[in-house]
Design an enzyme around this catalytic site. Structure first.
Site, PDB file in Angstrom:
ATOM      1  N   LYS A  81       4.863   1.638   2.953  1.00 25.33           N
ATOM      2  CA  LYS A  81       5.261   0.828   2.053  1.00 25.33           C
ATOM      3  C   LYS A  81       6.640   0.516   2.101  1.00 25.33           C
ATOM      4  O   LYS A  81       7.374   1.575   2.618  1.00 25.33           O
ATOM      5  CB  LYS A  81       4.620   1.064   0.449  1.00 25.33           C
ATOM      6  CG  LYS A  81       3.007   1.041   0.578  1.00 25.33           C
ATOM      7  CD  LYS A  81       2.666   1.163  -1.058  1.00 25.33           C
ATOM      8  CE  LYS A  81       1.188   1.259  -0.878  1.00 25.33           C
ATOM      9  NZ  LYS A  81       0.760   1.293  -2.557  1.00 25.33           N
TER      10      LYS A  81
ATOM     11  N   TYR B 120      -3.562  -7.903  -1.178  1.00 23.58           N
ATOM     12  CA  TYR B 120      -4.106  -7.349  -2.443  1.00 23.58           C
ATOM     13  C   TYR B 120      -5.124  -8.323  -3.245  1.00 23.58           C
ATOM     14  O   TYR B 120      -4.958  -7.940  -4.545  1.00 23.58           O
ATOM     15  CB  TYR B 120      -2.678  -6.727  -3.433  1.00 23.58           C
ATOM     16  CG  TYR B 120      -2.568  -5.229  -3.086  1.00 23.58           C
ATOM     17  CD1 TYR B 120      -3.377  -4.114  -2.699  1.00 23.58           C
ATOM     18  CD2 TYR B 120      -1.084  -4.843  -3.151  1.00 23.58           C
ATOM     19  CE1 TYR B 120      -2.978  -2.974  -2.405  1.00 23.58           C
ATOM     20  CE2 TYR B 120      -0.849  -3.509  -2.773  1.00 23.58           C
ATOM     21  CZ  TYR B 120      -1.589  -2.634  -2.484  1.00 23.58           C
ATOM     22  OH  TYR B 120      -1.523  -1.197  -2.162  1.00 23.58           O
TER      23      TYR B 120
ATOM     24  N   ASN C  91       4.148   4.576  -4.133  1.00 26.64           N
ATOM     25  CA  ASN C  91       3.594   5.720  -3.596  1.00 26.64           C
ATOM     26  C   ASN C  91       3.462   5.853  -2.140  1.00 26.64           C
ATOM     27  O   ASN C  91       2.707   6.396  -1.607  1.00 26.64           O
ATOM     28  CB  ASN C  91       2.268   5.843  -4.421  1.00 26.64           C
ATOM     29  CG  ASN C  91       1.494   4.448  -3.997  1.00 26.64           C
ATOM     30  OD1 ASN C  91       1.854   3.640  -3.468  1.00 26.64           O
ATOM     31  ND2 ASN C  91       0.200   4.421  -4.591  1.00 26.64           N
TER      32      ASN C  91
ATOM     33  N   HIS D 187      -0.384   2.992   1.881  1.00 29.47           N
ATOM     34  CA  HIS D 187      -1.646   2.358   1.403  1.00 29.47           C
ATOM     35  C   HIS D 187      -2.555   2.875   2.368  1.00 29.47           C
ATOM     36  O   HIS D 187      -2.435   3.289   3.727  1.00 29.47           O
ATOM     37  CB  HIS D 187      -1.464   0.948   1.650  1.00 29.47           C
ATOM     38  CG  HIS D 187      -2.888   0.190   1.677  1.00 29.47           C
ATOM     39  ND1 HIS D 187      -3.551   0.043   0.510  1.00 29.47           N
ATOM     40  CD2 HIS D 187      -3.690  -0.067   2.601  1.00 29.47           C
ATOM     41  CE1 HIS D 187      -4.606  -0.582   0.839  1.00 29.47           C
ATOM     42  NE2 HIS D 187      -4.870  -0.559   1.926  1.00 29.47           N
TER      43      HIS D 187
ATOM     44  N   GLU E 237      -8.589  -6.015   5.819  1.00 27.28           N
ATOM     45  CA  GLU E 237      -7.240  -5.622   5.825  1.00 27.28           C
ATOM     46  C   GLU E 237      -6.669  -5.580   7.365  1.00 27.28           C
ATOM     47  O   GLU E 237      -5.667  -5.881   7.507  1.00 27.28           O
ATOM     48  CB  GLU E 237      -6.978  -4.095   5.134  1.00 27.28           C
ATOM     49  CG  GLU E 237      -7.206  -4.403   3.491  1.00 27.28           C
ATOM     50  CD  GLU E 237      -7.205  -2.891   2.908  1.00 27.28           C
ATOM     51  OE1 GLU E 237      -6.906  -1.802   3.599  1.00 27.28           O
ATOM     52  OE2 GLU E 237      -7.469  -2.969   1.712  1.00 27.28           O
TER      53      GLU E 237
HETATM   54  P1  GDP Z   1      -4.828   3.019  -3.920  1.00 25.69           P
HETATM   55  O1  GDP Z   1      -5.968   2.662  -3.145  1.00 25.69           O
HETATM   56  O2  GDP Z   1      -4.800   4.577  -4.160  1.00 25.69           O
HETATM   57  O3  GDP Z   1      -3.538   2.444  -3.200  1.00 25.69           O
HETATM   58  O4  GDP Z   1      -4.788   2.481  -5.397  1.00 25.69           O
HETATM   59  P2  GDP Z   1      -5.037   0.933  -6.042  1.00 25.69           P
HETATM   60  O5  GDP Z   1      -5.981   0.069  -5.013  1.00 25.69           O
HETATM   61  O6  GDP Z   1      -5.899   1.397  -7.169  1.00 25.69           O
HETATM   62  O7  GDP Z   1      -3.992   0.256  -6.238  1.00 25.69           O
HETATM   63  C1  GDP Z   1      -3.156  -0.407  -5.378  1.00 25.69           C
HETATM   64  C2  GDP Z   1      -1.727  -0.011  -5.545  1.00 25.69           C
HETATM   65  O8  GDP Z   1      -1.203  -0.628  -6.658  1.00 25.69           O
HETATM   66  C3  GDP Z   1      -1.393   1.296  -5.709  1.00 25.69           C
HETATM   67  O9  GDP Z   1      -1.118   2.228  -4.114  1.00 25.69           O
HETATM   68  C4  GDP Z   1      -0.101   1.274  -6.267  1.00 25.69           C
HETATM   69  O10 GDP Z   1       0.992   1.018  -5.331  1.00 25.69           O
HETATM   70  C5  GDP Z   1      -0.270   0.048  -7.217  1.00 25.69           C
HETATM   71  N1  GDP Z   1      -0.671   0.716  -8.451  1.00 25.69           N
HETATM   72  C6  GDP Z   1      -2.165   1.249  -8.898  1.00 25.69           C
HETATM   73  N2  GDP Z   1      -2.297   1.504 -10.190  1.00 25.69           N
HETATM   74  C7  GDP Z   1      -0.948   0.837 -10.841  1.00 25.69           C
HETATM   75  C8  GDP Z   1      -0.373   1.000 -11.973  1.00 25.69           C
HETATM   76  O11 GDP Z   1      -1.082   1.462 -13.160  1.00 25.69           O
HETATM   77  N3  GDP Z   1       0.639   0.273 -12.142  1.00 25.69           N
HETATM   78  C9  GDP Z   1       1.427  -0.029 -11.313  1.00 25.69           C
HETATM   79  N4  GDP Z   1       2.647  -0.519 -11.494  1.00 25.69           N
HETATM   80  N5  GDP Z   1       0.984  -0.140  -9.902  1.00 25.69           N
HETATM   81  C10 GDP Z   1      -0.068   0.434  -9.747  1.00 25.69           C
END
Ligand code: GDP
Length: 140
Positions: A10, A50, A113, A116, A127
């Site tokens: 990222k 996304y 973080n 991805h 994707e």
């Molecule tokens: P991943 O599959 O572990 O990447 O997690 P998710 O699919 O749940 O979320 C996608 C991405 O959205 C995450 O990697 C973070 O960059 C972001 N994200 C997830 N949860 C949160 C949140 O509670 N707040 C914010 N600001 N970003 C989030």
């Protein structure tokens, strides 16, 4: 089962010069890189990527972040590749990620973080096709 997964370093990972560190861990884990390129998405393109998160409170914010700078996108392949790369990444929230995972060691924020990784075969297929065509990917 041999699986392909979509990995993204990222914008926070690229701007903090963590590309090499992430790729070193990917290769050390035995995952093969089948495709790789640098891109800088528009927010519309990040929203398409996304789209499973459309309607969530963090949708605008995370797509703004994903379009804030360059990303490295890769197709990885390995036995049980989707889960193995998820394990290498660690939990979404770096504070909950296991020591030694990419997110535990490098992430600064639940959103920023660093990496991805696809979370299911169906999402991996969507994707990978979102970013790569057949000519851009080796067949190994
Ligand atoms: P991943 O599959 O572990 O990447 O997690 P998710 O699919 O749940 O979320 C996608 C991405 O959205 C995450 O990697 C973070 O960059 C972001 N994200 C997830 N949860 C949160 C949140 O509670 N707040 C914010 N600001 N970003 C989030």
């Amino acid at each position: 089962m041999l699986e392909k997964t979509l990995s993204i370093i990222k914008p926070d990972g690229v701007s903090r010069n963590l590309v090499g560190s992430v790729i070193t861990r990917v290769e050390a884990a035995g995952l093969k890189i089948l495709a790789m390129k640098m891109i800088h998405m528009t927010q519309e393109q990040a929203k398409g990527f996304y789209k499973v998160h459309e309607g969530k409170p963090f949708y605008e914010s995370v797509t703004g972040f994903m379009s804030s700078g360059a990303c490295v996108v890769m197709v990885l392949q390995g036995e049980d590749g989707i889960q193995r790369y998820r394990t290498l990444m660690g939990a979404t929230d770096h504070k909950k990620a296991d020591p030694g995972t990419i997110r535990h060691d490098f992430a600064t924020d639940i959103e920023k973080n660093v990496v991805h990784g696809s979370d299911s075969p169906a999402n991996a297929e969507y994707e990978i096709n979102y970013f790569f065509n057949a000519l851009e990917m080796v067949n190994e």
